[in-house]
Design an enzyme around this catalytic site. Structure first.
Site, PDB file in Angstrom:
ATOM      1  N   CYS A 131       1.288  -8.549  -5.864  1.00  0.00           N
ATOM      2  CA  CYS A 131       1.443  -7.095  -5.985  1.00  0.00           C
ATOM      3  C   CYS A 131       1.466  -6.812  -7.473  1.00  0.00           C
ATOM      4  O   CYS A 131       2.465  -7.070  -8.139  1.00  0.00           O
ATOM      5  CB  CYS A 131       2.727  -6.615  -5.316  1.00  0.00           C
ATOM      6  SG  CYS A 131       3.049  -4.867  -5.618  1.00  0.00           S
TER       7      CYS A 131
ATOM      8  N   CYS B 198       4.068  -3.636  -8.385  1.00  0.00           N
ATOM      9  CA  CYS B 198       5.528  -3.809  -8.349  1.00  0.00           C
ATOM     10  C   CYS B 198       5.806  -5.214  -7.814  1.00  0.00           C
ATOM     11  O   CYS B 198       5.478  -6.191  -8.491  1.00  0.00           O
ATOM     12  CB  CYS B 198       6.227  -2.699  -7.568  1.00  0.00           C
ATOM     13  SG  CYS B 198       5.485  -2.222  -5.992  1.00  0.00           S
ATOM     14  N   SER B 199       6.395  -5.319  -6.619  1.00  0.00           N
ATOM     15  CA  SER B 199       6.698  -6.657  -6.100  1.00  0.00           C
ATOM     16  C   SER B 199       6.636  -6.670  -4.581  1.00  0.00           C
ATOM     17  O   SER B 199       7.445  -7.318  -3.933  1.00  0.00           O
ATOM     18  CB  SER B 199       8.072  -7.104  -6.589  1.00  0.00           C
ATOM     19  OG  SER B 199       9.039  -6.132  -6.201  1.00  0.00           O
ATOM     20  N   CYS B 200       5.685  -5.929  -3.994  1.00  0.00           N
ATOM     21  CA  CYS B 200       5.548  -5.879  -2.542  1.00  0.00           C
ATOM     22  C   CYS B 200       5.330  -7.296  -2.008  1.00  0.00           C
ATOM     23  O   CYS B 200       4.555  -8.062  -2.565  1.00  0.00           O
ATOM     24  CB  CYS B 200       4.368  -5.001  -2.143  1.00  0.00           C
ATOM     25  SG  CYS B 200       4.562  -3.300  -2.678  1.00  0.00           S
TER      26      CYS B 200
END
Lengths: 218, 101, 92
Positions: A122, A125-127
């Protein structure tokens, strides 16, 4: 542990003034942001927006989600061709079918084959497929991984110890919006006749992100 | 982020501290209850800018972003938050003592 | 709104400020629609708590050489990303 333990010190008997055991991370100096977390939690509880039981249950649910859940899904797909078809068609429903509470997550399974290898990231962000694999590892959230794996993925994979043959097509999947991804790695050779439980022990977290492959049968 | 030059090192894993898990739980519960969307959370984190990425940890950015969204949702006021934070600081010097009240 | 039936699409190269889920490194780049994912709330409104505006979301597949040009590590490797329809333009 960085802390000295003195038997004559009340706090170091492992109990707080209210009689609860301290966690290892509870005895560091309080930070501004921790103070904000406590304040938010208290205010939201007092205003009946949340209950302490809900917060505790949510943390329990989070702690119970771990890569083993994903590994069970992968092992089932290796054993059961019809399940694999359902997984590739709709990975959310197939995971629910196995009893995993993945909430409203839209999950897509990406199949590794003899000539295709998939990796998830991702960049914005940090999906991460957290409802199936648990919380993402630190490196997955790092700027280094997020910025580099879309530009020099083979170099990044080599740092994880994975070298792909030149003929393999590498597919990077950037979780930019509403989907979450899990890689369905290829079943290791030499595992004919194995049970789903035994197969699942070969499936690592990294193999479901695509920066690794399953363990070889020993 | 994608494609930008950064240092090559990938960080090691760490276990999550209790306060980090609580921030995560607040995020999940408050968004599930409709106080904000994941996009609202992401927007608040992005609006903190590059410097926050350098100086704050992952869950520090998250607690700031959840708070920003809850303020915007009128769940509580900044004065309530500020006064409560002062009371908490007075309880003791560690997270454990401040939580136990 | 862009027509999502066309196979090859270009990601708009506009650079407005604010919360946008179209990565900057893909703007102006061409790819093919890998699959249609259905309707999802436009994050550019959801991020600010505005009324829901449903948008078609698709997965676009890019060749690495079409993103990075000569700097591509392996030109035929691919990158897939989810892009909202209002960021797509037809390639004639």
């Amino acid at each position: 542990m960085p802390h000295d333990h003195h038997d004559d010190d009340f706090h170091h008997h492992g109990m707080s003034p209210s009689g609860h055991p301290y966690r290892a991370d509870d005895d560091h100096p309080l930070t501004y942001w921790q103070t904000m977390e406590i304040a938010m939690r208290e205010l939201l509880t007092e205003k009946a927006i949340l209950t302490p039981a809900e917060i505790a249950a949510q943390i329990d649910a989070m702690d119970s989600r771990e890569p083993a859940n994903g590994a069970a899904v992968v092992a089932r797909a290796w054993m059961d061709p019809e399940f694999k078809s359902r997984l590739l068609a709709n990975a959310s429903d197939a995971s629910r079918e196995m009893g995993f509470d993945i909430g409203p997550m839209h999950l897509i399974a990406l199949e590794n084959t003899a000539d295709t290898h998939n990796v998830i990231v991702c960049t914005l962000c940090s999906c991460y497929p957290r409802n199936l694999l648990g919380l993402p590892p630190d490196w997955y959230k790092s700027r280094s991984y997020r910025s580099r794996v879309v530009k020099e993925p083979r170099k990044v994979l080599a740092e994880f110890g994975l070298s792909l043959p030149k003929g393999t097509t590498l597919r990077i999947h950037d979780s930019t919006a509403d989907m979450r991804y899990i890689v369905l790695p290829a079943r290791p050779k030499g595992t004919d006749g194995w049970s789903a439980e035994d197969l699942a022990t070969l499936v690592t977290r990294d193999s479901m992100i695509g920066v690794g492959v399953p363990k070889s049968p020993s | 982020m994608g494609g930008q030059q950064t240092d090559a090192e990938l960080p090691e894993d760490h276990d999550f501290a209790l306060w980090e898990k609580r921030v995560d739980a607040l995020m999940v519960l408050c968004s599930t209850k409709g106080y904000f969307t994941v996009d609202g959370l992401r927007r608040a984190i992005e609006d903190m800018g590059e410097e926050a990425f350098e100086t704050m940890s992952y869950y520090e950015r998250w607690v700031a972003a959840v708070n920003q969204n809850m303020i915007e949702a009128d769940a509580y006021t900044l004065a309530e938050l500020g006064e409560r934070m002062e009371q908490i600081k007075a309880r003791g010097p560690t997270y454990g003592e401040a939580t136990d009240g | 709104m862009a027509d999502t039936n066309v196979e090859t699409v270009r990601i708009k190269s506009m650079m407005p400020p604010g919360h946008i889920r179209t990565p900057a490194y893909l703007r102006g780049k061409c790819g093919v629609i890998e699959r249609n994912l259905g309707e999802f709330a436009n994050p550019e409104r959801a991020a600010y708590g505005l009324k829901k505006d449903m948008q078609t979301l698709v997965r676009v597949r890019f060749l690495m050489k079409d993103i990075w040009g000569d700097a591509a590590e392996n030109p035929e490797d691919t990158l897939d990303a989810e892009i909202y329809a209002h960021w797509l333009e037809k390639v004639s």
